[in-house]
Design a protein around this motif. Sequence first.
Motif, PDB file in Angstrom:
ATOM      1  N   PRO A   1       0.811  -1.229   0.000  1.00 52.90           N
ATOM      2  CA  PRO A   1       0.000   0.000   0.000  1.00 52.90           C
ATOM      3  C   PRO A   1       0.845   1.279   0.000  1.00 52.90           C
ATOM      4  O   PRO A   1       0.411   2.317  -0.507  1.00 52.90           O
ATOM      5  N   ARG A   2       2.059   1.195   0.579  1.00 56.14           N
ATOM      6  CA  ARG A   2       2.894   2.401   0.617  1.00 56.14           C
ATOM      7  C   ARG A   2       3.342   2.800  -0.788  1.00 56.14           C
ATOM      8  O   ARG A   2       3.300   3.978  -1.154  1.00 56.14           O
ATOM      9  N   GLU A   3       3.745   1.815  -1.579  1.00 57.36           N
ATOM     10  CA  GLU A   3       4.165   2.084  -2.950  1.00 57.36           C
ATOM     11  C   GLU A   3       3.005   2.008  -3.938  1.00 57.36           C
ATOM     12  O   GLU A   3       3.199   2.243  -5.131  1.00 57.36           O
ATOM     13  N   LYS A   4       1.809   1.679  -3.389  1.00 60.66           N
ATOM     14  CA  LYS A   4       0.607   1.577  -4.214  1.00 60.66           C
ATOM     15  C   LYS A   4       0.811   0.577  -5.361  1.00 60.66           C
ATOM     16  O   LYS A   4       0.614   0.880  -6.536  1.00 60.66           O
ATOM     17  N   ARG A   5       1.211  -0.647  -4.966  1.00 54.41           N
ATOM     18  CA  ARG A   5       1.452  -1.689  -5.954  1.00 54.41           C
ATOM     19  C   ARG A   5       0.758  -2.991  -5.529  1.00 54.41           C
ATOM     20  O   ARG A   5       0.764  -3.345  -4.351  1.00 54.41           O
ATOM     21  N   ILE A   6       0.162  -3.658  -6.541  1.00 55.78           N
ATOM     22  CA  ILE A   6      -0.454  -4.975  -6.335  1.00 55.78           C
ATOM     23  C   ILE A   6       0.110  -5.914  -7.396  1.00 55.78           C
ATOM     24  O   ILE A   6       0.070  -5.607  -8.591  1.00 55.78           O
ATOM     25  N   GLY A   7       0.664  -7.038  -6.939  1.00 56.52           N
ATOM     26  CA  GLY A   7       1.182  -8.021  -7.870  1.00 56.52           C
ATOM     27  C   GLY A   7       0.140  -9.103  -8.143  1.00 56.52           C
ATOM     28  O   GLY A   7      -0.456  -9.671  -7.213  1.00 56.52           O
ATOM     29  N   LEU A   8      -0.113  -9.389  -9.419  1.00 54.16           N
ATOM     30  CA  LEU A   8      -1.113 -10.388  -9.819  1.00 54.16           C
ATOM     31  C   LEU A   8      -0.427 -11.504 -10.607  1.00 54.16           C
ATOM     32  O   LEU A   8       0.653 -11.314 -11.181  1.00 54.16           O
ATOM     33  N   SER A   9      -1.099 -12.673 -10.627  1.00 55.22           N
ATOM     34  CA  SER A   9      -0.517 -13.799 -11.364  1.00 55.22           C
ATOM     35  C   SER A   9      -1.617 -14.709 -11.904  1.00 55.22           C
ATOM     36  O   SER A   9      -2.461 -15.216 -11.151  1.00 55.22           O
ATOM     37  N   VAL A  10      -1.604 -14.898 -13.227  1.00 49.05           N
ATOM     38  CA  VAL A  10      -2.511 -15.864 -13.860  1.00 49.05           C
ATOM     39  C   VAL A  10      -1.984 -17.272 -13.596  1.00 49.05           C
ATOM     40  O   VAL A  10      -2.741 -18.227 -13.363  1.00 49.05           O
ATOM     41  N   LYS A  11      -0.672 -17.362 -13.612  1.00 45.11           N
ATOM     42  CA  LYS A  11      -0.017 -18.651 -13.385  1.00 45.11           C
ATOM     43  C   LYS A  11      -0.366 -19.216 -12.012  1.00 45.11           C
ATOM     44  O   LYS A  11      -0.714 -20.405 -11.847  1.00 45.11           O
ATOM     45  N   ALA A  12      -0.299 -18.329 -10.975  1.00 45.40           N
ATOM     46  CA  ALA A  12      -0.631 -18.755  -9.612  1.00 45.40           C
ATOM     47  C   ALA A  12      -2.093 -19.140  -9.507  1.00 45.40           C
ATOM     48  O   ALA A  12      -2.464 -20.077  -8.773  1.00 45.40           O
ATOM     49  N   LEU A  13      -2.955 -18.375 -10.241  1.00 50.45           N
ATOM     50  CA  LEU A  13      -4.385 -18.685 -10.205  1.00 50.45           C
ATOM     51  C   LEU A  13      -4.633 -20.078 -10.781  1.00 50.45           C
ATOM     52  O   LEU A  13      -5.448 -20.841 -10.245  1.00 50.45           O
ATOM     53  N   ARG A  14      -3.923 -20.407 -11.869  1.00 51.86           N
ATOM     54  CA  ARG A  14      -4.125 -21.719 -12.487  1.00 51.86           C
ATOM     55  C   ARG A  14      -3.707 -22.837 -11.521  1.00 51.86           C
ATOM     56  O   ARG A  14      -4.393 -23.868 -11.383  1.00 51.86           O
ATOM     57  N   LYS A  15      -2.620 -22.664 -10.848  1.00 53.05           N
ATOM     58  CA  LYS A  15      -2.168 -23.666  -9.891  1.00 53.05           C
ATOM     59  C   LYS A  15      -3.143 -23.778  -8.734  1.00 53.05           C
ATOM     60  O   LYS A  15      -3.430 -24.869  -8.246  1.00 53.05           O
ATOM     61  N   SER A  16      -3.649 -22.670  -8.281  1.00 52.19           N
ATOM     62  CA  SER A  16      -4.618 -22.689  -7.180  1.00 52.19           C
ATOM     63  C   SER A  16      -5.892 -23.410  -7.622  1.00 52.19           C
ATOM     64  O   SER A  16      -6.491 -24.169  -6.843  1.00 52.19           O
ATOM     65  N   GLU A  17      -6.293 -23.144  -8.864  1.00 48.10           N
ATOM     66  CA  GLU A  17      -7.493 -23.798  -9.375  1.00 48.10           C
ATOM     67  C   GLU A  17      -7.281 -25.310  -9.479  1.00 48.10           C
ATOM     68  O   GLU A  17      -8.187 -26.109  -9.184  1.00 48.10           O
TER      69      GLU A  17
ATOM     70  N   ARG B   1      -5.250 -27.115  -7.670  1.00 45.64           N
ATOM     71  CA  ARG B   1      -5.271 -27.656  -6.308  1.00 45.64           C
ATOM     72  C   ARG B   1      -6.700 -27.760  -5.782  1.00 45.64           C
ATOM     73  O   ARG B   1      -7.094 -28.718  -5.131  1.00 45.64           O
ATOM     74  N   ASP B   2      -7.470 -26.727  -6.095  1.00 47.13           N
ATOM     75  CA  ASP B   2      -8.870 -26.738  -5.650  1.00 47.13           C
ATOM     76  C   ASP B   2      -9.627 -27.900  -6.287  1.00 47.13           C
ATOM     77  O   ASP B   2     -10.480 -28.538  -5.635  1.00 47.13           O
ATOM     78  N   GLU B   3      -9.356 -28.174  -7.552  1.00 45.30           N
ATOM     79  CA  GLU B   3     -10.055 -29.264  -8.243  1.00 45.30           C
ATOM     80  C   GLU B   3      -9.673 -30.623  -7.628  1.00 45.30           C
ATOM     81  O   GLU B   3     -10.519 -31.505  -7.431  1.00 45.30           O
TER      82      GLU B   3
ATOM     83  N   TYR C   1     -12.124 -33.100  -5.722  1.00 44.56           N
ATOM     84  CA  TYR C   1     -12.282 -34.472  -6.183  1.00 44.56           C
ATOM     85  C   TYR C   1     -12.049 -35.450  -5.031  1.00 44.56           C
ATOM     86  O   TYR C   1     -12.807 -36.403  -4.824  1.00 44.56           O
ATOM     87  N   MET C   2     -10.984 -35.190  -4.296  1.00 50.69           N
ATOM     88  CA  MET C   2     -10.658 -36.071  -3.176  1.00 50.69           C
ATOM     89  C   MET C   2     -11.777 -36.052  -2.134  1.00 50.69           C
ATOM     90  O   MET C   2     -12.118 -37.093  -1.547  1.00 50.69           O
ATOM     91  N   LYS C   3     -12.311 -34.882  -1.947  1.00 52.87           N
ATOM     92  CA  LYS C   3     -13.373 -34.764  -0.952  1.00 52.87           C
ATOM     93  C   LYS C   3     -14.612 -35.555  -1.376  1.00 52.87           C
ATOM     94  O   LYS C   3     -15.238 -36.236  -0.577  1.00 52.87           O
ATOM     95  N   ARG C   4     -14.904 -35.466  -2.684  1.00 51.38           N
ATOM     96  CA  ARG C   4     -16.091 -36.178  -3.178  1.00 51.38           C
ATOM     97  C   ARG C   4     -15.892 -37.691  -3.060  1.00 51.38           C
ATOM     98  O   ARG C   4     -16.794 -38.416  -2.656  1.00 51.38           O
ATOM     99  N   GLU C   5     -14.728 -38.150  -3.421  1.00 50.69           N
ATOM    100  CA  GLU C   5     -14.458 -39.598  -3.386  1.00 50.69           C
ATOM    101  C   GLU C   5     -14.465 -40.112  -1.960  1.00 50.69           C
ATOM    102  O   GLU C   5     -14.921 -41.232  -1.673  1.00 50.69           O
TER     103      GLU C   5
END
Length: 570
Positions: A520-536, A538-540, A544-548
């Motif tokens: 917030p001091r430098e007013k910067r936010i780092g984003l990542s599509v790559k991280a989102l894909r990995k998170s997705e 992991r979520d899947e 799946y494991m939960k359902r099984e």
Amino acid sequence: MPEITHKPGHETGSDEDFGSLFEQSLKSPKPGEVVSGRVVSIGRDHVTVDIGYKSEGIVRLQEFLDRDGNLLVHEGDVIDVYFETTDSDTGDILLSRQKALQFKVWHDIEKAFERDGAVEGTIVGKVKGGLKVDIGVAAFLPGSHADLRPARNLDRYVGQRGRFAILKFNRSRGNVVVSRRAVLERERTALKEETLKVLEEGVILEGTVKNITDYGAFVDLGGIDGLLHVTDMSWGRVGHPSELVNVGDHVKVVVLKYDPERERVSLGMKQIMPDPWSTVSERFPIGMRIKGKVVSLTDYGAFVELERGLEGLIHVSEMSWTKRVTHPSKVLEVGQEVEVQILDIDPVNRRVSLGLKQTEPNPWEMVRINHPIGSHIKGKVKSITDFGVFVEVEEGIDGLVHVSDLHWTRKVKHPSELVKKGDEVEAVVLGIDVDNERISLGIKQLSEDPWSAVPRRYPVGTKVSGAVTSVTDFGVFVQLEEGVEGLIHVSQLSTERVDKPASMFKVGDTVEAEVTTVDPREKRIGLSVKALRKSEERDEVDAYMKREAESGKFSFADIMSSSDLEKSKG
């Protein structure tokens, strides 16, 4: 022989008596001579004069009257007369006073011509090519001989009496040419010889101001001129030499420099007086208030004479606490008496800094009391610049809202995008600099900085969605909300290598990404599509494991056994 009777005491036929009589006969006045005589009587038409002749002579009374008819002679006066002739009819001896004077004049003229002398005379009028001079007879003075230097205006010499050298004369024609310059040159040469005897550096002399120029005055020291430069006239500033001296003034000067070979003399007048700058610090301490007279105005300030030879400068910035003075003439005028305060003294460079506004209360001190830091003010926009907005805090006192303090998140290219001149705005006092007369204001500070809430609203790991605002070689900027953008670095655009972000994204595309860093001091936010894909992913897997696990069809050990079986088949 006849008898002769003699007076007692005298011998007849004496050689002494004969010689005496002969000498007396030689001394007897003759016609055509100038003789001395005594006025014995004054009649209605004639004046009788005894010239020691066998009878007395007469002179016309008219020759003894001035222009106003006043008689210029008295009984008993001894005068010179010219022996004209003897009247054969009456036996009277005719004398002339005027001819005697003329005879003497011409005698003096001839004598002056032969001996390089001079005669007295009065310049009585102007004629073609020169002047008419009365030296007992009318004489011509050529214009080039009227003065040491050529004179343009000959009228100023009319009425002056002086001595004149005889250049040439013709008695029979009554012509005489004279020179005033020759006499002045002789006198100047004589004076010069006397002056040179005492002329040396450091000696104090008296002279006469001969000529004035823009850079100084020439002073006649007696046969030799010296230059009194304007900078050596007074310890104070002198605009023009004529402020201190006039032609014809008698002045006392000191010889500063003398060059005998070139006969150049530099003079000083201020050096005779004590230098006022030598004690200026003691006599005018800093902070002292004193009255002075405004002697000149410039674009940058006003010079004030504190005393003879000592001036100080009121800089234009020291004339008013609140008004922007464009020129000193808006506040002061030459000749005005003002009270000033001593701000600074520099004896080495001969400078005194003065303040005019310091003689009045400083309104900026009151601003600090009335509007402390953090307080809110309302005022009109006085002016707009590229770097900010000036808002009136009090009459004559403006504060600056810098362009960076107009809005928390909006990129403002020019303040006019948000405010207009004359608008009434509210602002927060951010800082007050009394010494430099500055007030810093802020408009965005009226509300909370949205970036202070960004860490709470966009914690690391949060999935966000936004529109692409710009595409660069190093990444893609995505707007999350107004004024809040995040950067997806090129390395975080995909799980695969991306060389050119522009090949995958364009402005306006909607992108989903995961928040990886927040500053917030430098007013910067780092984003990542790559991280989102990995998170997705992991979520899947987790889902799946939960359902099984919930269905109870197999356990984790079953999955591992199945994996080992696949490997053995491979």
